[in-house]
Design an enzyme around this catalytic site. Structure first.
Site, PDB file in Angstrom:
ATOM      1  N   ASN A 179     112.694 -10.627  16.075  1.00 36.24           N
ATOM      2  CA  ASN A 179     111.815  -9.624  16.118  1.00 36.24           C
ATOM      3  C   ASN A 179     110.255 -10.264  15.444  1.00 36.24           C
ATOM      4  O   ASN A 179     109.591 -11.068  16.052  1.00 36.24           O
ATOM      5  CB  ASN A 179     112.217  -8.597  16.229  1.00 36.24           C
ATOM      6  CG  ASN A 179     111.108  -7.994  17.093  1.00 36.24           C
ATOM      7  OD1 ASN A 179     109.985  -8.390  17.574  1.00 36.24           O
ATOM      8  ND2 ASN A 179     111.501  -5.892  17.581  1.00 36.24           N
ATOM      9  N   ASP A 180     111.160  -9.685  13.923  1.00 38.92           N
ATOM     10  CA  ASP A 180     109.196  -9.173  13.168  1.00 38.92           C
ATOM     11  C   ASP A 180     109.245 -11.093  13.075  1.00 38.92           C
ATOM     12  O   ASP A 180     107.702 -11.305  12.890  1.00 38.92           O
ATOM     13  CB  ASP A 180     109.886  -9.115  11.976  1.00 38.92           C
ATOM     14  CG  ASP A 180     110.143  -7.017  12.367  1.00 38.92           C
ATOM     15  OD1 ASP A 180     109.926  -6.616  12.959  1.00 38.92           O
ATOM     16  OD2 ASP A 180     110.819  -6.280  11.058  1.00 38.92           O
TER      17      ASP A 180
END
Lengths: 109, 470
Positions: free
Chosen positions: B398-399
């Protein structure tokens, strides 16, 4: 670089007297530089085996542990044995698990 | 079996001091060669064996040095070797981060306990300042490494301690206070070395410091912590080398210390954060920012849709993250890789340095699933490829793919180098929910026109895509 550490260390080893502080510090710093240089060349893909492999190397404390085990009564018995066991977990576990991982890295056939 | 060994002390066979010293040096040289061989997966395995030979030489030579207490040594060797072998041969690859954390800890414990014995042994030069100082430093590093690693292990394993950061009130002040008291005691011991009992509170406080220092650090920052503890375990060995005046320990410890430092620096750079920020920033502790809770639309695809897009791609890139490890999806991904290759699709893997919980975590899992290492690309190799990439499959990351890191100065991940997946023609994100990543920030990528979400467990979803392809 690596050669200079080895040469210096060899010279220090040759001396009959106790390792002097300054020589010990110089060897430590030089070895750090060798480490930095060598490790920088390890590809990202091998970083996990590098960690477990270097962990096994830090098991070198086993030398100290073997010499300490059983010295000076119960203290040396208990803590020395603990040290031998802990260092051996590092040595045996570290090398085996690293080998297990490295065996998995294959090229395209 | 133990009996003859016990009767074989000094008299039987004993090496001279010179031979012993040079053997330790030889071992250290072999360790350097071992690390050098790690430069390529082709030579790494032989390198590891070289290192093991070095260790064997060091151990055998020490055992032949005479004057040893065999009973204790044999007990320790048997216990340690069997636990080590058992752990190494049974651990699952997904559990490797906690395994390495635990090994770091044992390294610290070994150094710390050796020093205790050395300090209290009869005839120890306990009034010698150099000796006392090195003992104190070795104790400090050893115990911090031990307890810090135990906490890291518990967090990664998900036992006793939750993996989210735990922030106690006044934690920073308490940590600095604790450190100050410990150093104060070390100085006191240096000034009055006859008070040997001072080493006990130093050891206890150092153990406390180890706990306090790792407990506020969240799961996704673990790659930094494990690297740092790796470095400490080496430095602890080197410090013990100073206590014993043993060059083998000093060189080997310095090598490991340097290795941990290199990895720590790499991990920090990959997150665009300083080490201080990682250690004291407690990122992930604050609740996810709710902000403007507007309803935004995402495109949701079925596995069949995904299969169709992937199949017609000429270059597809898979971006794995911690979600792949949790779901154990690596084998399903390999199957997908094979099927796509059969259909003429070039598949590459884009791996962010901090994907997962330790350096190289994703690489080991994919290697376990028989993905050849040529297909695994690091961030610098893969980023120029995204422009002419037809489909990206993000699995449980994600990040590290959040474009906000490039432009949103207010974002906690601003400035972090990311994988430029948004430059590809289409992006498929396999994820369980729309929930934010570890840093607690929403991901712009999910709402982009070219992104489609594949909601569900990574393994189940990839398996479904594989089924659709067949």
């Amino acid at each position: 670089m690596a050669l200079s550490v080895i040469a210096l260390a060899a010279q220090a080893q040759g001396a009959p007297e106790q390792l002097s502080i300054s020589v010990a510090v110089i060897i430590f710093v030089l070895a750090m530089f060798v480490g930095l240089e060598v490790i920088a060349k390890v590809p990202v893909t091998l970083h996990t085996p590098l960690m477990s492999g270097s962990n096994a190397i830090s098991g070198i404390t086993i030398i100290g542990a073997l010499l300490a085990a059983g010295i000076g009564g119960w203290l040396g018995g208990v803590f020395g044995t603990l040290a031998v066991a802990a260092a051996m977990i590092n040595v045996v576990g570290g090398y085996l698990v690293t080998d297990r991982m490295l065996r998995m890295f294959k090229r395209k056939d | 079996m133990a009996a003859p060994a016990m009767m074989m002390p000094a008299a039987a066979f004993q090496l001279g001091a010179g031979t012993i010293k040079f053997s330790y040096l030889a071992a250290a040289v072999l360790f350097i060669f071992a690390l050098k061989a790690m430069a390529s997966p082709r030579t790494a395995r032989r390198g590891n064996l070289t290192g093991a030979v070095g260790m064997l030489i060091a151990i055998v030579v020490t055992l032949l040095s005479g004057g040893l207490h065999w009973r204790w040594i044999i007990i320790g060797l048997l216990i340690g070797s069997s636990i080590g072998a058992l752990l190494a041969l049974t651990v699952r690859m997904t559990a490797m981060p906690q395994m390495v954390a635990m090994f770091n800890g044992f390294g610290g414990l070994a150094s710390a306990t050796v020093v205790i014995v050395e300090f209290w042994k009869p005839g120890a030069p306990s009034t010698d300042l150099y000796f006392v100082v090195t003992v104190a430093v070795s104790t400090l590093i050893g115990w911090i490494t031990f307890t810090g690693s135990l906490v890291a292990f518990a967090k990664l394993q998900g036992v006793v301690i939750p993996s989210r950061p735990i922030v106690l009130p006044l934690q920073k002040a308490a940590n600095f206070g604790l450190l100050a008291v410990t150093i104060g005691l070390m100085v006191l011991l240096g000034c009055s070395p006859s008070h040997r009992e001072l080493l006990v509170p130093i050891a206890v406080l150092s153990a406390g410091l180890g706990v306090m220092f790792v407990i506020p650090i969240g799961g996704a920052d673990m790659p930094v912590v494990i690297s740092l503890l790796n470095s400490y375990s080496g430095l602890a060995a080197a410090a013990t080398g100073f206590v014993l005046g043993n060059i083998g320990l000093i060189i080997a410890g310095a090598l490991v210390g340097a290795s941990g430092i290199v990895l720590t620096r790499l991990m920090c750079t990959a997150m665009n954060r300083s080490l201080v920020n990682v250690l004291f920033g407690a990122v992930g502790a604050r609740a996810a920012r709710t902000g403007e809770a507007e309803e935004r639309r995402v495109t949701s695809w079925t596995p069949e849709d995904v299969a169709m897009v992937l199949e017609s791609a000429s270059l597809a890139v898979v971006v794995p993250g911690y979600g792949m490890a949790v779901a154990q999806a690596q084998h399903a991904i390999k199957e997908l890789d094979d099927l796509l290759a059969e259909r003429g699709v070039t598949v590459k893997f884009g791996i962010h340095p901090v994907a997962g919980r330790m350096p190289g975590h994703m690489n080991v899992l994919l290697a376990e699933a028989d993905v050849p290492y040529e297909q695994l690309c690091d961030i610098d190799e893969i980023n120029p490829e995204f422009e002419h990439c037809d489909a990206v499959l993000v699995i449980g990351a994600n990040d590290v793919v959040n474009p906000a890191a490039r432009y949103d100065k207010g974002s906690p991940i601003y400035g972090m180098p990311i994988l430029d997946v948004d430059k590809a023609r289409s992006v498929i994100v396999c994820k369980r929910t729309l929930g934010p990543g570890f840093a607690g920030v929403d991901n712009e990528l999910f709402y982009s026109d070219k992104t489609a979400m594949l909601f569900g467990d990574a393994k189940a979803m990839v398996t479904a895509v594989v089924r659709a392809l067949k």
